[in-house]
Write an enzyme that holds these catalytic residues in place. Structure first.
Site, PDB file in Angstrom:
ATOM      1  N   PHE A 264       0.822  -1.201   0.000  1.00  0.00           N
ATOM      2  CA  PHE A 264       0.000   0.000   0.000  1.00  0.00           C
ATOM      3  C   PHE A 264       0.864   1.262   0.000  1.00  0.00           C
ATOM      4  O   PHE A 264       1.805   1.365   0.785  1.00  0.00           O
ATOM      5  CB  PHE A 264      -0.888   0.054   1.245  1.00  0.00           C
ATOM      6  N   ASP A 265       0.495   2.197  -0.849  1.00  0.00           N
ATOM      7  CA  ASP A 265       0.976   3.557  -0.695  1.00  0.00           C
ATOM      8  C   ASP A 265       0.365   4.118   0.595  1.00  0.00           C
ATOM      9  O   ASP A 265      -0.622   3.580   1.107  1.00  0.00           O
ATOM     10  CB  ASP A 265       0.530   4.373  -1.914  1.00  0.00           C
ATOM     11  N   LEU A 266       0.940   5.191   1.134  1.00  0.00           N
ATOM     12  CA  LEU A 266       0.421   5.769   2.372  1.00  0.00           C
ATOM     13  C   LEU A 266      -0.450   6.999   2.103  1.00  0.00           C
ATOM     14  O   LEU A 266      -1.666   6.955   2.258  1.00  0.00           O
ATOM     15  CB  LEU A 266       1.581   6.117   3.307  1.00  0.00           C
TER      16      LEU A 266
END
Length: 213
Positions: free
Chosen positions: A8-10
Site C-alpha cells: 500500500f501507498d500511504l
C-alpha cells in the site's frame, strides 16, 4: 484469494494527509516567493518525491535540497499529524489480515516518518513491513522503494501494489507487478488507467473484495 501479498501507498491511499503536506509545501514556496492560488493547488505535492515536484514549481535545481529542508521543518514537527485514515481503511486492513494476506507499506515518504504516522494512528500492527524513502534521497522514487521492500519480503508474481497516483502504477509496472488504483486519493483516475492499473476501486470494501477474489 487473488493476491497473498499487498503493498500500500500511504498518502492518499491509507490516510488523508493533504493539509499537513499542503501547509509544508506552502511554507517552502513562500520562502522562494513562488505564487499559488490556494492550498488546494498544492495537493500535487502529495505522493511524488519532493525532489521531483519542487523543480516543477520553479525551485532552482541547485536549491531543491533547501526547499526540502524547509518543507520538513514544518512537516516533521506538526504536519505529519495533520492526517487521518480514510473511512473504511481500518476495517479493510483487519479483514485482509484475518484472511491471511501479507500487508506492507511502500511510500515515497521518509521511512521513519511513515512509521511515526502509522504508529500514531495504530495502523502499524497490520503490516509485515513498512518501507519508505531514505532521507538522503538515494531511495526516493516509488520503484526503488518497492524494489527495496520486495528484496526483503515478497515475490512479484503474487504481489499487488495499491496506490492513488500514476507514480504508484509506474513503480509497480517497472518491476512487472500488478497494480490497483484507488479513486478516493489525490491522483487522476484517467492517468492511473493510462499508465496500466489493472483495476480502479472506489472504496476500501471494493478493494478488499478485489484482493480476496
Amino acid at each position: 484469494m487473488r493476491y497473498t501479498h499487498v503493498l500500500f501507498d500511504l498518502d492518499g491511499t491509507l490516510t488523508d494527509s493533504s493539509k499537513g503536506i499542503e501547509k509544508s509545501a506552502a511554507l517552502a514556496l513562500d520562502y522562494f516567493h513562488i505564487p499559488y492560488q490556494s492550498l488546494d493547488d498544492l495537493s500535487v505535492f502529495i505522493g511524488p518525491p519532493l525532489r521531483k515536484t519542487f523543480p516543477e514549481w520553479g525551485v532552482p535545481e541547485e536549491r531543491v535540497e533547501e526547499a526540502v529542508q524547509i518543507f520538513r521543518s514544518y512537516y516533521l514537527v506538526k504536519g505529519k499529524f495533520e492526517n487521518r485514515p480514510f473511512d473504511g481503511i481500518v476495517t479493510m486492513l483487519e479483514d485482509l489480515k484475518a484472511a491471511g494476506v501479507h500487508l506492507y507499506v511502500a511510500t515515497s515518504k521518509p521511512e521513519g516518518t511513515a512509521r511515526e504516522i502509522l504508529d500514531h494512528y495504530d495502523l502499524s500492527q497490520y503490516f509485515d513491513e513498512i518501507a519508505g524513502a531514505s532521507m538522503d534521497g538515494s531511495r526516493d522514487d516509488k520503484a526503488s522503494v518497492i524494489r527495496y521492500l520486495l528484496s526483503k519480503c515478497a515475490h512479484v508474481s503474487d504481489a499487488l501494489m495499491v496506490g492513488d497516483t500514476y507514480y504508484d502504477i509506474d513503480g509497480a509496472c517497472d518491476l512487472g507487478m500488478a497494480s490497483a488504483g484507488v479513486s478516493w486519493g489525490f491522483g487522476s483516475v484517467s492517468d492511473m488507467i493510462s499508465h496500466g492499473a489493472a483495476v480502479i476501486v472506489k472504496s476500501p470494501q471494493e478493494l478488499e473484495n478485489y484482493i480476496l477474489g
